[in-house]
Design a protein around this motif. Structure first.
Motif, PDB file in Angstrom:
ATOM      1  N   LEU A 125      50.929  58.233  33.955  1.00  0.00           N
ATOM      2  CA  LEU A 125      50.697  57.000  33.220  1.00  0.00           C
ATOM      3  C   LEU A 125      49.587  56.173  33.859  1.00  0.00           C
ATOM      4  CD1 LEU A 125      54.372  55.851  32.515  1.00  0.00           C
ATOM      5  CD2 LEU A 125      52.742  56.716  30.844  1.00  0.00           C
ATOM      6  N   PHE A 126      49.299  56.430  35.139  1.00  0.00           N
ATOM      7  CA  PHE A 126      48.306  55.649  35.858  1.00  0.00           C
ATOM      8  C   PHE A 126      46.932  56.320  35.877  1.00  0.00           C
ATOM      9  CE2 PHE A 126      52.087  54.004  38.512  1.00  0.00           C
ATOM     10  CZ  PHE A 126      52.371  53.060  37.538  1.00  0.00           C
ATOM     11  N   ASN A 127      46.750  57.369  35.099  1.00  0.00           N
ATOM     12  CA  ASN A 127      45.469  58.075  35.093  1.00  0.00           C
ATOM     13  C   ASN A 127      44.328  57.212  34.559  1.00  0.00           C
ATOM     14  OD1 ASN A 127      46.577  60.358  36.168  1.00  0.00           O
ATOM     15  ND2 ASN A 127      46.755  61.462  34.239  1.00  0.00           N
ATOM     16  N   HIS A 128      44.676  56.162  33.803  1.00  0.00           N
ATOM     17  CA  HIS A 128      43.648  55.309  33.207  1.00  0.00           C
ATOM     18  C   HIS A 128      43.174  54.226  34.161  1.00  0.00           C
ATOM     19  CE1 HIS A 128      47.324  53.005  32.885  1.00  0.00           C
ATOM     20  NE2 HIS A 128      46.612  51.923  32.628  1.00  0.00           N
ATOM     21  N   GLU A 187      38.887  53.527  39.323  1.00  0.00           N
ATOM     22  CA  GLU A 187      38.835  53.892  40.740  1.00  0.00           C
ATOM     23  C   GLU A 187      38.695  52.661  41.632  1.00  0.00           C
ATOM     24  OE1 GLU A 187      38.867  56.285  44.116  1.00  0.00           O
ATOM     25  OE2 GLU A 187      39.347  56.798  42.026  1.00  0.00           O
ATOM     26  N   ILE A 188      37.941  51.670  41.182  1.00  0.00           N
ATOM     27  CA  ILE A 188      37.733  50.467  41.995  1.00  0.00           C
ATOM     28  C   ILE A 188      39.051  49.728  42.228  1.00  0.00           C
ATOM     29  CG2 ILE A 188      37.174  49.029  39.987  1.00  0.00           C
ATOM     30  CD1 ILE A 188      35.686  48.763  43.548  1.00  0.00           C
ATOM     31  N   VAL A 189      39.952  49.791  41.255  1.00  0.00           N
ATOM     32  CA  VAL A 189      41.270  49.158  41.407  1.00  0.00           C
ATOM     33  C   VAL A 189      42.074  49.886  42.480  1.00  0.00           C
ATOM     34  CG1 VAL A 189      43.463  48.644  40.258  1.00  0.00           C
ATOM     35  CG2 VAL A 189      41.306  48.308  39.039  1.00  0.00           C
ATOM     36  N   ILE A 190      42.056  51.221  42.432  1.00  0.00           N
ATOM     37  CA  ILE A 190      42.780  52.018  43.423  1.00  0.00           C
ATOM     38  C   ILE A 190      42.245  51.743  44.824  1.00  0.00           C
ATOM     39  CG2 ILE A 190      43.314  54.377  44.166  1.00  0.00           C
ATOM     40  CD1 ILE A 190      43.090  55.191  41.201  1.00  0.00           C
ATOM     41  N   GLN A 191      40.932  51.551  44.938  1.00  0.00           N
ATOM     42  CA  GLN A 191      40.324  51.289  46.245  1.00  0.00           C
ATOM     43  C   GLN A 191      40.735  49.931  46.813  1.00  0.00           C
ATOM     44  OE1 GLN A 191      36.100  51.765  45.652  1.00  0.00           O
ATOM     45  NE2 GLN A 191      36.258  53.972  45.302  1.00  0.00           N
ATOM     46  N   ARG A 192      41.132  49.008  45.932  1.00  0.00           N
ATOM     47  CA  ARG A 192      41.541  47.685  46.419  1.00  0.00           C
ATOM     48  C   ARG A 192      43.008  47.650  46.853  1.00  0.00           C
ATOM     49  NH1 ARG A 192      37.691  45.305  42.399  1.00  0.00           N
ATOM     50  NH2 ARG A 192      39.286  45.432  40.775  1.00  0.00           N
ATOM     51  N   LYS A 214      45.015  41.046  37.646  1.00  0.00           N
ATOM     52  CA  LYS A 214      44.626  42.097  36.703  1.00  0.00           C
ATOM     53  C   LYS A 214      44.869  43.480  37.301  1.00  0.00           C
ATOM     54  CE  LYS A 214      40.775  43.599  33.774  1.00  0.00           C
ATOM     55  NZ  LYS A 214      39.357  43.355  33.388  1.00  0.00           N
ATOM     56  N   ASP A 215      44.543  43.643  38.588  1.00  0.00           N
ATOM     57  CA  ASP A 215      44.784  44.923  39.265  1.00  0.00           C
ATOM     58  C   ASP A 215      46.261  45.294  39.219  1.00  0.00           C
ATOM     59  OD1 ASP A 215      42.116  45.076  39.880  1.00  0.00           O
ATOM     60  OD2 ASP A 215      42.347  44.636  42.017  1.00  0.00           O
ATOM     61  N   LEU A 216      47.114  44.336  39.559  1.00  0.00           N
ATOM     62  CA  LEU A 216      48.550  44.613  39.629  1.00  0.00           C
ATOM     63  C   LEU A 216      49.144  44.878  38.252  1.00  0.00           C
ATOM     64  CD1 LEU A 216      49.674  41.992  42.308  1.00  0.00           C
ATOM     65  CD2 LEU A 216      49.095  44.404  42.626  1.00  0.00           C
ATOM     66  N   LYS A 269      35.846  63.152  48.351  1.00  0.00           N
ATOM     67  CA  LYS A 269      35.287  61.860  48.734  1.00  0.00           C
ATOM     68  C   LYS A 269      34.257  62.073  49.837  1.00  0.00           C
ATOM     69  CE  LYS A 269      38.067  59.385  46.119  1.00  0.00           C
ATOM     70  NZ  LYS A 269      37.565  58.584  44.981  1.00  0.00           N
ATOM     71  N   HIS A 270      33.193  61.274  49.790  1.00  0.00           N
ATOM     72  CA  HIS A 270      32.125  61.372  50.787  1.00  0.00           C
ATOM     73  C   HIS A 270      32.118  60.131  51.676  1.00  0.00           C
ATOM     74  CE1 HIS A 270      30.068  64.898  49.030  1.00  0.00           C
ATOM     75  NE2 HIS A 270      30.454  64.399  47.876  1.00  0.00           N
ATOM     76  N   VAL A 271      31.940  60.346  52.964  1.00  0.00           N
ATOM     77  CA  VAL A 271      31.724  59.252  53.910  1.00  0.00           C
ATOM     78  C   VAL A 271      30.423  59.561  54.636  1.00  0.00           C
ATOM     79  CG1 VAL A 271      32.576  58.005  55.916  1.00  0.00           C
ATOM     80  CG2 VAL A 271      34.195  58.866  54.213  1.00  0.00           C
ATOM     81  N   ASP A 272      29.371  58.811  54.310  1.00  0.00           N
ATOM     82  CA  ASP A 272      28.050  59.066  54.893  1.00  0.00           C
ATOM     83  C   ASP A 272      27.494  57.761  55.459  1.00  0.00           C
ATOM     84  OD1 ASP A 272      25.536  59.809  55.611  1.00  0.00           O
ATOM     85  OD2 ASP A 272      24.911  60.537  53.637  1.00  0.00           O
ATOM     86  N   PRO A 273      27.717  57.503  56.748  1.00  0.00           N
ATOM     87  CA  PRO A 273      27.242  56.249  57.357  1.00  0.00           C
ATOM     88  C   PRO A 273      25.734  56.063  57.256  1.00  0.00           C
ATOM     89  CG  PRO A 273      28.815  57.362  58.788  1.00  0.00           C
ATOM     90  CD  PRO A 273      28.476  58.328  57.697  1.00  0.00           C
ATOM     91  N   ILE A 274      24.973  57.162  57.329  1.00  0.00           N
ATOM     92  CA  ILE A 274      23.511  57.043  57.288  1.00  0.00           C
ATOM     93  C   ILE A 274      23.052  56.524  55.928  1.00  0.00           C
ATOM     94  CG2 ILE A 274      21.344  58.336  57.344  1.00  0.00           C
ATOM     95  CD1 ILE A 274      22.547  60.089  59.499  1.00  0.00           C
ATOM     96  N   SER A 275      23.607  57.096  54.846  1.00  0.00           N
ATOM     97  CA  SER A 275      23.244  56.621  53.503  1.00  0.00           C
ATOM     98  C   SER A 275      23.637  55.161  53.315  1.00  0.00           C
ATOM     99  CB  SER A 275      23.924  57.486  52.440  1.00  0.00           C
ATOM    100  OG  SER A 275      23.437  58.803  52.486  1.00  0.00           O
TER     101      SER A 275
END
Length: 255
Positions: free
Chosen positions: A45-48, A51-56, A93-95, A233-239
Motif C-alpha cells: 500500500l506504501f508503494n506510492h 522517495e523524498i518522503v522515505i528519506q525524511r 503531509k509526510d505522515l 543506492k549510490h554514495v559518492d562523496p566526490i560528486s
C-alpha cells in the motif's frame, strides 16, 4: 381525535426511519473511510510514497529517539519541524501517507510515532549486511559501531586480495569472494556494501545479485547496472563535493 393520534404516530415513525437511515449511512461511510486508511506497517500500500518522503523518515526517528531520551512523551509538528529543519506542513503531509497520527492540539505520542515509523521502514528487526572491499574505506565502514543501533549488523567481509584473507576487523574474518554465495545464504545477508576499486564494482554487483542479495549500497564512482527489482543506492562523496563547489562558486559570484 383518534385520527390525529394516528397521524402523529405515522409522522414520528417516518422521522425515526429517516434518522435510522442517516445513522446507517454515517456508519457505512465511517467503515469505508477506515478501510481506506492504510495499516501502519510496511506493505504494498506504501508503494506510492515518494522517495523524498522515505528519506525524511529516518530524520524524524532520530529526533523522536532523542526526545524520548529526554523523557518527553509528546511532541508537536512545530517542534519536530524546528528540530529537523523541515516545515510542520511537510511533516504532517509526510505522515499522512501512512495513516493518522496524533491529535490536534496535543501533538504526537513520541514513543508510538517513533515505533510506528521504524516498523514502516522495516527497522523493527535487524538486517544482516556484507561488506565487499576492505581497503581504507571498507575498513572504516566495517569498523563503524553505529550500524547496530540503527537496525543493521555487519556479519561478513569479503575482498579479492589474498593477503587480507583470514584477517579480522571487529572480530569478523575477511573472506574470499569465492565464499560469497555460501555466506549470503547461511548468514541471511540481504544488503551489501560495495567499497571496492571502481573497476571491480560491476563484477562484484553481478556476483552479489547472483548470490541472492536484494539491496546494494555502492560507495564507488562507477554507475552500476542492475535488474529493476534490485534496490541500488549510490554514495559518492566526490560528486557531492563537486556539486557543492558549483554552489560555492555561484554564491561568491552573486555576492
Amino acid at each position: 381525535m383518534q385520527g390525529d393520534n394516528l397521524q402523529k404516530i405515522k409522522k414520528k415513525q417516518k422521522f425515526l426511519d429517516i434518522l435510522s437511515q442517516k445513522t446507517k449511512t454515517r456508519f457505512l461511510l465511517k467503515k469505508k473511510s477506515e478501510k481506506e486508511i492504510p495499516k501502519r506497517k510496511n506493505s504494498p500500500l506504501f508503494n506510492h510514497v515518494p522517495e523524498i518522503v522515505i528519506q525524511r523518515l529516518p530524520i524524524y526517528i532520530r529526533i523522536l529517539t532523542k526526545i524520548q531520551k529526554q523523557g518527553k512523551l509528546q511532541i508537536s509538528s512545530n517542534l519536530l519541524g524546528e528540530l529537523s529543519g523541515i516545515s510542520p506542513g511537510i511533516i504532517r503531509k509526510d505522515l499522512n501517507y501512512f495513516g493518522r497520527f496524533g491529535k490536534q492540539g496535543s501533538g504526537y505520542q513520541v514513543i508510538e510515532l517513533k515505533d510506528t515509523l521504524k516498523t514502516i521502514l522495516g527497522l523493527d528487526g535487524t538486517w544482516n549486511v556484507g561488506v565487499i572491499g576492505l581497503g581504507k574505506l571498507g575498513d572504516a565502514i566495517a569498523s563503524y559501531t553505529g550500524f547496530t543501533n540503527a537496525g543493521f549488523r555487519i556479519v561478513a567481509l569479503f575482498d579479492t586480495d589474498e593477503k587480507l584473507h583470514g584477517k579480522k576487523i571487529s572480530r569478523i574474518t575477511i573472506q574470499s569472494l569465492d565464499e560469497l554465495k555460501r555466506s549470503v545464504k547461511t548468514r541471511n545477508i540481504k544488503i551489501a556494501i560495495i567499497s571496492t576499486p571502481s573497476n571491480q564494482s560491476q563484477d562484484v554487483a553481478n556476483r552479489l545479485i547472483d548470490s541472492g542479495v536484494k539491496c546494494i549500497l555502492n560507495y564507488t564512482q562507477s554507475s552500476l547496472k542492475v535488474p529493476k527489482e534490485i534496490i541500488l543506492k549510490h554514495v559518492d562523496p566526490i560528486s557531492t563535493l563537486q556539486s557543492m563547489a558549483f554552489h560555492l562558486k555561484n554564491y561568491h559570484l552573486n555576492k
